[in-house]
Design a protein around this motif. Structure first.
Motif, mmCIF file in Angstrom:
data_model
loop_
_atom_site.group_PDB
_atom_site.id
_atom_site.type_symbol
_atom_site.label_atom_id
_atom_site.label_comp_id
_atom_site.label_asym_id
_atom_site.label_seq_id
_atom_site.Cartn_x
_atom_site.Cartn_y
_atom_site.Cartn_z
ATOM 1 N N ALA A 8 0.851 -1.187 0.000
ATOM 2 C CA ALA A 8 0.000 0.000 0.000
ATOM 3 C C ALA A 8 0.888 1.239 0.000
ATOM 4 O O ALA A 8 2.114 1.146 0.115
ATOM 5 C CB ALA A 8 -0.925 -0.007 1.209
ATOM 6 N N VAL A 9 0.265 2.407 -0.137
ATOM 7 C CA VAL A 9 0.990 3.679 -0.186
ATOM 8 C C VAL A 9 0.546 4.542 0.981
ATOM 9 O O VAL A 9 -0.657 4.785 1.178
ATOM 10 C CB VAL A 9 0.747 4.401 -1.530
ATOM 11 C CG1 VAL A 9 1.385 5.788 -1.511
ATOM 12 C CG2 VAL A 9 1.300 3.578 -2.684
ATOM 13 N N PHE A 10 1.511 5.039 1.733
ATOM 14 C CA PHE A 10 1.216 5.842 2.922
ATOM 15 C C PHE A 10 0.838 7.263 2.527
ATOM 16 O O PHE A 10 1.496 7.904 1.710
ATOM 17 C CB PHE A 10 2.438 5.873 3.842
ATOM 18 C CG PHE A 10 2.251 6.705 5.085
ATOM 19 C CD1 PHE A 10 1.239 6.414 5.984
ATOM 20 C CD2 PHE A 10 3.090 7.782 5.354
ATOM 21 C CE1 PHE A 10 1.060 7.172 7.131
ATOM 22 C CE2 PHE A 10 2.924 8.550 6.497
ATOM 23 C CZ PHE A 10 1.918 8.237 7.388
ATOM 24 N N CYS A 11 -0.234 7.772 3.137
ATOM 25 C CA CYS A 11 -0.694 9.127 2.870
ATOM 26 C C CYS A 11 -1.493 9.600 4.087
ATOM 27 O O CYS A 11 -1.912 8.792 4.916
ATOM 28 C CB CYS A 11 -1.557 9.160 1.600
ATOM 29 S SG CYS A 11 -1.866 10.802 0.929
ATOM 30 N N GLY A 12 -1.686 10.906 4.199
ATOM 31 C CA GLY A 12 -2.448 11.477 5.295
ATOM 32 C C GLY A 12 -1.605 12.113 6.384
ATOM 33 O O GLY A 12 -2.139 12.686 7.343
ATOM 34 N N ASP A 63 7.083 10.515 14.394
ATOM 35 C CA ASP A 63 8.094 9.908 13.527
ATOM 36 C C ASP A 63 7.338 9.071 12.497
ATOM 37 O O ASP A 63 6.604 8.154 12.862
ATOM 38 C CB ASP A 63 9.038 9.027 14.342
ATOM 39 C CG ASP A 63 10.102 8.353 13.493
ATOM 40 O OD1 ASP A 63 10.452 8.905 12.429
ATOM 41 O OD2 ASP A 63 10.578 7.261 13.884
ATOM 42 N N ALA A 64 7.475 9.383 11.204
ATOM 43 C CA ALA A 64 6.648 8.715 10.201
ATOM 44 C C ALA A 64 7.390 8.559 8.889
ATOM 45 O O ALA A 64 8.371 9.255 8.601
ATOM 46 C CB ALA A 64 5.361 9.509 9.959
ATOM 47 N N MET A 65 6.895 7.620 8.081
ATOM 48 C CA MET A 65 7.340 7.507 6.702
ATOM 49 C C MET A 65 6.960 8.783 5.942
ATOM 50 O O MET A 65 5.959 9.420 6.253
ATOM 51 C CB MET A 65 6.625 6.349 5.992
ATOM 52 C CG MET A 65 6.906 4.980 6.509
ATOM 53 S SD MET A 65 5.889 3.801 5.573
ATOM 54 C CE MET A 65 6.613 2.261 6.152
ATOM 55 N N PRO A 66 7.705 9.151 4.910
ATOM 56 C CA PRO A 66 7.242 10.222 4.029
ATOM 57 C C PRO A 66 5.993 9.764 3.275
ATOM 58 O O PRO A 66 5.830 8.583 2.966
ATOM 59 C CB PRO A 66 8.411 10.433 3.060
ATOM 60 C CG PRO A 66 9.592 9.798 3.722
ATOM 61 C CD PRO A 66 9.049 8.674 4.547
ATOM 62 N N GLU A 67 5.100 10.698 2.995
ATOM 63 C CA GLU A 67 3.942 10.351 2.191
ATOM 64 C C GLU A 67 4.386 9.891 0.807
ATOM 65 O O GLU A 67 5.344 10.403 0.232
ATOM 66 C CB GLU A 67 3.010 11.549 2.067
ATOM 67 C CG GLU A 67 2.312 11.885 3.372
ATOM 68 C CD GLU A 67 1.297 12.992 3.223
ATOM 69 O OE1 GLU A 67 0.089 12.732 3.361
ATOM 70 O OE2 GLU A 67 1.717 14.138 2.966
ATOM 71 N N GLY A 68 3.684 8.891 0.290
ATOM 72 C CA GLY A 68 4.049 8.297 -0.978
ATOM 73 C C GLY A 68 4.932 7.065 -0.841
ATOM 74 O O GLY A 68 5.231 6.403 -1.839
ATOM 75 N N THR A 69 5.315 6.726 0.385
ATOM 76 C CA THR A 69 6.143 5.554 0.633
ATOM 77 C C THR A 69 5.303 4.277 0.559
ATOM 78 O O THR A 69 4.191 4.220 1.083
ATOM 79 C CB THR A 69 6.805 5.643 2.020
ATOM 80 O OG1 THR A 69 7.615 6.819 2.078
ATOM 81 C CG2 THR A 69 7.667 4.414 2.298
ATOM 82 N N VAL A 70 5.842 3.262 -0.082
ATOM 83 C CA VAL A 70 5.187 1.963 -0.112
ATOM 84 C C VAL A 70 5.426 1.257 1.223
ATOM 85 O O VAL A 70 6.541 1.253 1.754
ATOM 86 C CB VAL A 70 5.738 1.102 -1.273
ATOM 87 C CG1 VAL A 70 5.250 -0.349 -1.166
ATOM 88 C CG2 VAL A 70 5.326 1.705 -2.615
ATOM 89 N N PHE A 71 4.367 0.669 1.777
ATOM 90 C CA PHE A 71 4.518 -0.093 3.013
ATOM 91 C C PHE A 71 3.819 -1.436 2.886
ATOM 92 O O PHE A 71 3.030 -1.669 1.950
ATOM 93 C CB PHE A 71 4.000 0.691 4.227
ATOM 94 C CG PHE A 71 2.515 0.920 4.269
ATOM 95 C CD1 PHE A 71 1.667 0.030 4.922
ATOM 96 C CD2 PHE A 71 1.949 2.035 3.652
ATOM 97 C CE1 PHE A 71 0.294 0.241 4.964
ATOM 98 C CE2 PHE A 71 0.573 2.261 3.694
ATOM 99 C CZ PHE A 71 -0.248 1.354 4.347
#
Length: 287
Positions: A52-56, A72-80
Motif C-alpha cells: 500500500a501507499v502511505f498518505c495522510g 516519527d513517520a514515513m514520508p507520504e508516498g512511501t510503499v509499506f
C-alpha cells in the motif's frame, strides 16, 4: 455541525471528534491523576494487496501542531507492507490519546485512495490517468481526495478545489451536449469557446453510438474522443473501442486519441491499456 453535516476544523483540532470511549478514558485517568509516557504505533495487520501507499501525514502533523508530542513517520508516498509501522507518536497519553480516532481516519482514508491510484498506475502501461472520483465522496473532503490520488500517481485531477499545483483537467458532461440540438453544435461551441490550453476531448456517446459520434467529433476539432457509455449499454467494450479506433484510422483521423471513463476499474485498465490512450478513473480510486 456545519450546514452540510460536516465537522469543523476546530472541533477536530480540539479532540472533540472522537470515539466516546476515549472521552471516558480521559476522564477516569484525569480523576486518578494518571498520564503515563506512551508510544502509539500504527500498522496495517492486513491489506487487500501485497503493498500500500502511505498518505495522510500532512493532516496528522496539522492536528498535532502545538501539542507536546513527537511524530516519527514515513514520508507520504512511501510503499509499506502488512505489519510495518507507518507512524509513531510519543508523548503523555492524556495529551494525545483522544486524537486516535482522527489520526487513524486521516491515514486510513488518504492511504486507501493513494493506494488505489498507485495500483492502477502500476498496470496502466504508461497511459495517462486522471482522478475523476471526487464526486464519489463528500465534497467537503474533495481537496484531500485529489491530493491523495496525486500522491498515488495520477497525472491530473478534476476537482476545482484540488490543492494548488496539481493539473486540473476535464472534458465535458453529457448535460453540456444535451443542451444543444445536436452533438456537433456542442462540440463546435466547445472548440470555439474553451480556453486554448484545454484539450479538445469530445464526449461521444450521448445521442448515438460511439463509432458514429466519434467520426463526427473528429471533424469538429476533436483531439480525442471520450467514451463514457453506461455499462448497461456497452456490450463488449473492447469491441466498441476497437471499432472506434478502426473507423477513425480508416477515415484519416489517426491522430485522434481515445479517452475512456465511466466506471473504469483496475481490471478495465489492464484489459484496455493496449487500445486506449488515457483513462478517467472515479470510484476505483476514490472509493
Amino acid at each position: 455541525m456545519g450546514t452540510f453535516l460536516t465537522v469543523s476544523d476546530e472541533t477536530i483540532k480540539n479532540g472533540e471528534c472522537t470515539d466516546i470511549y476515549f472521552v471516558r478514558t480521559y476522564d477516569v485517568l484525569e480523576h486518578d491523576n494518571r498520564n503515563p509516557q506512551v508510544v502509539m504505533e500504527v500498522t496495517a495487520g492486513s491489506l487487500p494487496d501485497p503493498w500500500a501507499v502511505f498518505c495522510g501525514l500532512s493532516d496528522v502533523l496539522a492536528l498535532f501542531d502545538g501539542l507536546p508530542v513527537t511524530v516519527d513517520a514515513m514520508p507520504e508516498g512511501t510503499v509499506f507492507y502488512p505489519n510495518e509501522p507507518v507512524i509513531r507518536i510519543s508523548g503523555k497519553y492524556r495529551d494525545f490519546g483522544r486524537y486516535e480516532t482522527a489520526v487513524l481516519g486521516f491515514i486510513c482514508h488518504a492511504s486507501g485512495i493513494a493506494t488505489s491510484a498507485a495500483h492502477i498506475r502500476a498496470v496502466a502501461g504508461g497511459r495517462p490517468l486522471y482522478s475523476f472520483g471526487s464526486r464519489r465522496q463528500h465534497p467537503a473532503i474533495a481537496a484531500m481526495i485529489e491530493r491523495a490520488a496525486w500522491i498515488g500517481g495520477v497525472d491530473g485531477v478534476s476537482n476545482t478545489c484540488a490543492p494548488e499545483g496539481m493539473p486540473v483537467v476535464g472534458t465535458m458532461p453529457h448535460a453540456f451536449v444535451m443542451c444543444y440540438d445536436k452533438p456537433e453544435d456542442a462540440w463546435r461551441a466547445f472548440n470555439k469557446r474553451a480556453p486554448k490550453s484545454v484539450p479538445r476531448i469530445m464526449l461521444c456517446d450521448t445521442f448515438c453510438d460511439e463509432k458514429s459520434e466519434s467520426l463526427r467529433a473528429a471533424t469538429c476539432g476533436a483531439s480525442a474522443v471520450r467514451l463514457d457509455t453506461p455499462r448497461s449499454r456497452r456490450g463488449s467494450m473492447r469491441a466498441i473501442i476497437e471499432e472506434v479506433r478502426w473507423e477513425l484510422d480508416a477515415h484519416g483521423h489517426e491522430d485522434v486519441k481515445i479517452f475512456l471513463s465511466g466506471g473504469v476499474t483496475r481490471e478495465d485498465v489492464i484489459a484496455y491499456q493496449d487500445c486506449v490512450d488515457a483513462f478517467g478513473i472515479g470510484g476505483a480510486i476514490a472509493n
